[in-house]
Design a protein around this motif. Structure first.
Motif, mmCIF file in Angstrom:
data_model
loop_
_atom_site.group_PDB
_atom_site.id
_atom_site.type_symbol
_atom_site.label_atom_id
_atom_site.label_comp_id
_atom_site.label_asym_id
_atom_site.label_seq_id
_atom_site.Cartn_x
_atom_site.Cartn_y
_atom_site.Cartn_z
ATOM 1 N N VAL A 19 42.776 69.090 57.449
ATOM 2 C CA VAL A 19 41.735 70.111 57.368
ATOM 3 C C VAL A 19 42.028 70.930 56.111
ATOM 4 C CG1 VAL A 19 40.486 71.942 58.556
ATOM 5 C CG2 VAL A 19 41.757 70.235 59.876
ATOM 6 N N TYR A 20 41.035 71.090 55.245
ATOM 7 C CA TYR A 20 41.305 71.762 53.974
ATOM 8 C C TYR A 20 40.162 72.694 53.594
ATOM 9 C CZ TYR A 20 38.017 68.675 51.486
ATOM 10 O OH TYR A 20 36.887 68.029 51.049
ATOM 11 N N ASP A 44 45.055 75.320 53.524
ATOM 12 C CA ASP A 44 44.180 76.487 53.375
ATOM 13 C C ASP A 44 44.219 76.941 51.921
ATOM 14 O OD1 ASP A 44 42.641 78.843 53.882
ATOM 15 O OD2 ASP A 44 43.452 78.925 55.919
ATOM 16 N N ALA A 51 40.774 77.094 56.242
ATOM 17 C CA ALA A 51 41.064 75.898 57.045
ATOM 18 C C ALA A 51 41.875 76.212 58.293
ATOM 19 C CB ALA A 51 41.795 74.861 56.181
ATOM 20 N N ILE A 107 36.623 72.451 55.784
ATOM 21 C CA ILE A 107 36.243 73.575 56.638
ATOM 22 C C ILE A 107 34.952 74.237 56.166
ATOM 23 C CG2 ILE A 107 37.558 75.320 55.376
ATOM 24 C CD1 ILE A 107 37.240 75.053 59.202
#
Length: 581
Positions: free
Chosen positions: A130-131, A46, A135, A72
Motif C-alpha cells: 500500500v503506497y 507512506d 497509506a 491509497i
C-alpha cells in the motif's frame, strides 16, 4: 570579508554506518530481503505530498513481486469535494489562508478506505503493498517505510516542475496560491500524520533528488536525531532571488555568479530548511522539522516546549539589498489579529541586525511624529492605484544604518530595510504573515504585481510608534551586561513586547555560555571562524564560520566559543537569541 561559509552542513551520526543505503538497487535489495520469508506481509510506503509517485512505482514497487499493490490515493476525495472541505481555510486571498486543524483521514472517502482494507484482508498469502500519501490509514504495515520530502524541495517542484497541490490538480495555478495551500493546510495536516509514523517507521526514504534516493533504518534515523539534540548543529541554508535582491551574499558565500541577485537566505528556519544526516558514505536529507516534531523537549527545553509545542519559535535569515533595492514597506500583525484572522497563536516580532551597510543606507522604521494616520493611508491607497508614488519621506522615519546596528521591530511597527544593507533578521517564526503596504511600484519576478494588503495592514499599525518613540525604544538599545578577561557581553534587545532576548558577545578569548534550559540560536557576526566545544567533552568540537547561524539545543547546557582562524588578533562577535522565561 570573504568567508568559507558552509552551504551543506552535516551531522555525522555515530554507530549506524551499515544502516543506510544509496540508490534504488540497494534499497530494493534491502526491502526484498525484509519482506521475504513470511506467508503474508503488508508493506506500507507512506509519503509526504510531493514525493514522485511515478518513480516509486517504476523503480521500487515494480521490483517487489507483490500479490496486491494499492495506491491509497484511489480513496482520496475528489478535487471538488476537497475544495469544499477546505474552502474556509483556503480563502479567496492570494497569500493568506487560515491554519488547518484537519486530520488526514478527513480527506478520504470512508467507504473507499474500508474497501481497500477489505482487499488487504482478503489476500491469504504473499506480499501486499500500500503506497502513497496517507497509506498507513489503510493498514499500519508489517513493514513501514516513510518517504519524506523537505518543504524547500516541494517549493522548487512547484516553481520549476509544475507540481500541483495534493489532490488539487492545479499545476497552472498562481504559485502564491499553491504555496498558500501547502503552508496553511497540506504541511500542517501531513506533519500531524507523519509524526507518529516516524516514531515507529522501519525505514525512512529520502526522495529529495530524482532517481538518486537514499534510505536509512528507522532506528538509525531516530538515533541520529537524538544525537543532534546533544550537540551544536546547523540546518541547510537556501538562497533565493527577489525583485529587490542584492549582491553581498553572492560574493561572500560563493554563490552562482550568473544569478541576477540573491534576496533571501533562510539560514535557520527549521520549518523550511533541510537537515543532513551522514551515516558512513550515505547522506540522508530530511526536513529539519522532523527533529522538532520527534524530539522537541531536548531540542527546545521544557519551558519553550510547554509554550510553543513542537514548533521552533526562533528564525534567523538574511535579507540582502547591497547594490539592490528597498524591501517592501510592511507591517506585521498584532498577536490578537493573527490569532483571530489566521489561527496562528503568536506573531512575527523581529529585528534587523546589520551585518554590512553601504554609505547612505537607511532602515525605514516607524511613522514621522505629527502625521495624520488617515493621510498616510490615503497616500498608500493612491499609490496602490498607480496614481502616484508613496511619499515615504513625509510619513516614515529613515534612520541611518551602519554595520552592527540593531533595530528592533515589534509587531505593529511599519518598517523595511532600505537599499544598501545586509540584514541578519532575527524573528519569531511565522514569517509568512507580512502585510505589504507599498512595494515601490514593482512587479514580482513572475511579472505579476506583488500583493499589497492595506486592508489588513491598516488594522494593525501602531500609530504611537513615531520618531521619538522609535529612537527611544527600537534603535541600538545596547546595554553592557558583563565582562571578563578577553570578552564582554551586551544586551541588544529585543523590545519588551517581543518574546526573544538577544545578547552580543565581543571576544578575543574563550567565552563560556549556557543554554539555561532553553534552545539558543547564534550567528558569528564578526571574525573568520570560531570553535564551539564542551568544557566537559560532552560533544565533539564544532567549527562555525563568519555569518553562519548555528543551533545549540537546550539539552547541551554549558558550551564554550573560542576564536579561531587567521584573525584572532581582533575582536570576534556572536549574537545569540533565546526565548525569554
Amino acid at each position: 570579508m570573504q568567508t568559507t561559509y558552509n552551504k551543506f552542513p552535516e551531522v555525522v551520526v555515530q554507530g549506524y554506518d551499515t544502516q543506510a543505503w544509496q540508490g534504488w538497487d540497494s534499497i530494493t535489495s534491502v526491502l526484498n530481503t525484509r519482506v521475504s520469508g513470511l506467508t503474508k506481509r503488508v508493506l506500507v510506503v507512506d509519503c509526504y505530498p510531493g514525493v514522485r509517485s511515478d518513480e516509486l512505482e517504476q523503480r521500487l514497487l515494480a521490483t517487489l513481486n507483490a500479490a496486491l499493490v494499492v495506491n491509497i490515493e484511489s480513496a482520496r476525495l475528489g478535487k471538488e469535494a476537497l475544495h469544499d472541505l477546505l474552502a474556509r481555510n483556503l480563502t479567496d486571498d492570494r497569500v493568506f489562508g487560515v491554519l488547518s486543524c484537519h486530520q488526514l483521514v478527513e480527506f478520504f472517502d470512508p467507504d473507499k478506505l474500508n474497501q481497500i482494507r477489505q482487499r488487504i484482508a482478503s489476500v491469504a498469502e504473499g506480499l501486499v503493498v500500500v503506497y502513497g500519501p496517507g497509506a498507513a490509514l489503510a493498514h499500519p504495515g508489517d513493514i513501514l517505510v516513510y518517504a519524506d520530502l523537505p518543504r524547500w524541495e516541494i517549493q522548487q517542484r512547484m516553481r520549476h516542475h509544475g507540481l500541483s497541490n495534493w489532490g488539487a490538480e492545479n499545476p497552472d495555478e498562481d504559485i502564491l496560491r499553491r504555496y498558500k495551500r501547502a503552508f496553511f493546510i497540506e504541511w500542517r495536516v501531513f506533519d500531524r500524520h507523519k509524526t507518529p509514523l516516524l516514531k515507529r517507521a522501519d525505514f525512512l526514504l529520502d526522495s529529495t533528488v530524482e532517481n538518486a534516493p537514499a534510505m536509512v533504518s528507522g532506528d538509525a534515523l531516530r538515533a541520529g536525531l537524538q544525537q543532534t539534540t546533544t550537540q551544536p548543529f546547523r540546518v541547510v541554508p537556501f538562497f533565493d532571488p527577489g525583485v529587490w535582491g542584492g549582491q553581498w551574499m553572492k560574493q561572500q558565500f560563493d554563490l552562482d555568479p550568473a544569478a541576477p541577485n540573491y534576496a533571501w537566505c533562510f539560514d535557520c528556519v527549521p520549518e523550511e530548511n533541510s537537515l543532513l544526516l551522514r551515516f558512513g558514505a550515505v547522506r540522508i536529507e530530511i526536513p529539519s522539522q522532523d527533529l522538532v516534531l520527534l524530539y522537541p523537549r531536548p531540542l527546545l527545553g521544557e519551558k519553550v516546549h510547554a509554550r510553543f509545542g513542537a514548533e521552533f519559535p526562533i528564525r534567523f535569515d538574511f535579507l540582502d539589498t547591497i547594490d539592490g533595492q528597498n524591501l517592501s514597506f510592511q507591517v506585521h500583525p498584532l498577536t490578537e489579529y493573527i490569532q483571530q484572522q489566521f489561527g496562528m497563536h503568536y506573531t512575527q516580532d523581529e529585528s534587523y541586525y546589520i551585518l554590512a551597510a553601504q554609505p547612505g543606507a537607511v532602515v525605514y522604521l516607524g511613522t514621522q511624529t505629527g502625521i495624520e494616520p488617515q493621510a498616510m493611508l490615503d497616500d498608500l491607497r493612491a499609490a496602490e492605484r498607480g496614481e502616484k508614488t508613496f511619499d515615504d519621506a513625509r510619513f516614515v522615519n529613515q534612520i541611518p544604518a551602519r554595520q552592527h546596528d540593531h533595530f528592533l521591530i515589534p509587531a505593529g511597527t511599519v518598517h523595511c530595510s532600505g537599499a544598501g544593507t545586509m540584514v541578519l533578521e532575527i524573528s519569531a517564526t511565522p514569517y509568512i504573515f507580512t502585510f505589504k503596504l507599498w512595494d515601490w511600484g514593482r512587479l514580482g519576478l513572475d511579472g505579476l504585481p506583488r500583493p499589497v494588503h492595506l486592508e489588513h495592514g491598516e488594522r494593525v499599525i501602531d500609530w504611537q510608534r513615531d520618531t521619538q518613540w522609535v529612537y527611544d525604544n527600537l534603535v541600538n538599545r545596547i546595554e553592557p551586561i558583563a565582562q571578563g578577561e578577553g570578552w564582554r557581553e551586551e544586551r541588544t534587545g529585543m523590545h519588551e513586547r517581543e518574546f526573544i532576548e538577544t545578547r552580543r558577545h565581543w571576544f578575543t578569548a574563550p567565552v563560556i555560555h549556557h543554554t539555561q534550559g532553553g534552545v539558543n540560536v547564534l550567528n558569528l557576526v564578526e571574525g573568520t571562524e570560531a570553535i564551539v566545544d564542551s568544557p566537559s567533552g560532552a560533544f565533539a568540537p564544532f567549527t562555525v564560520r563568519y555569518a553562519e547561524t548555528f543551533i545549540i539545543p537546550a539539552a547541551v547546557g554549558e558550551y564554550r566559543i573560542t576564536p579561531s582562524g587567521n584573525s584572532v588578533d581582533r575582536p570576534f562577535a556572536t549574537i545569540k537569541a533565546w526565548v525569554r522565561g
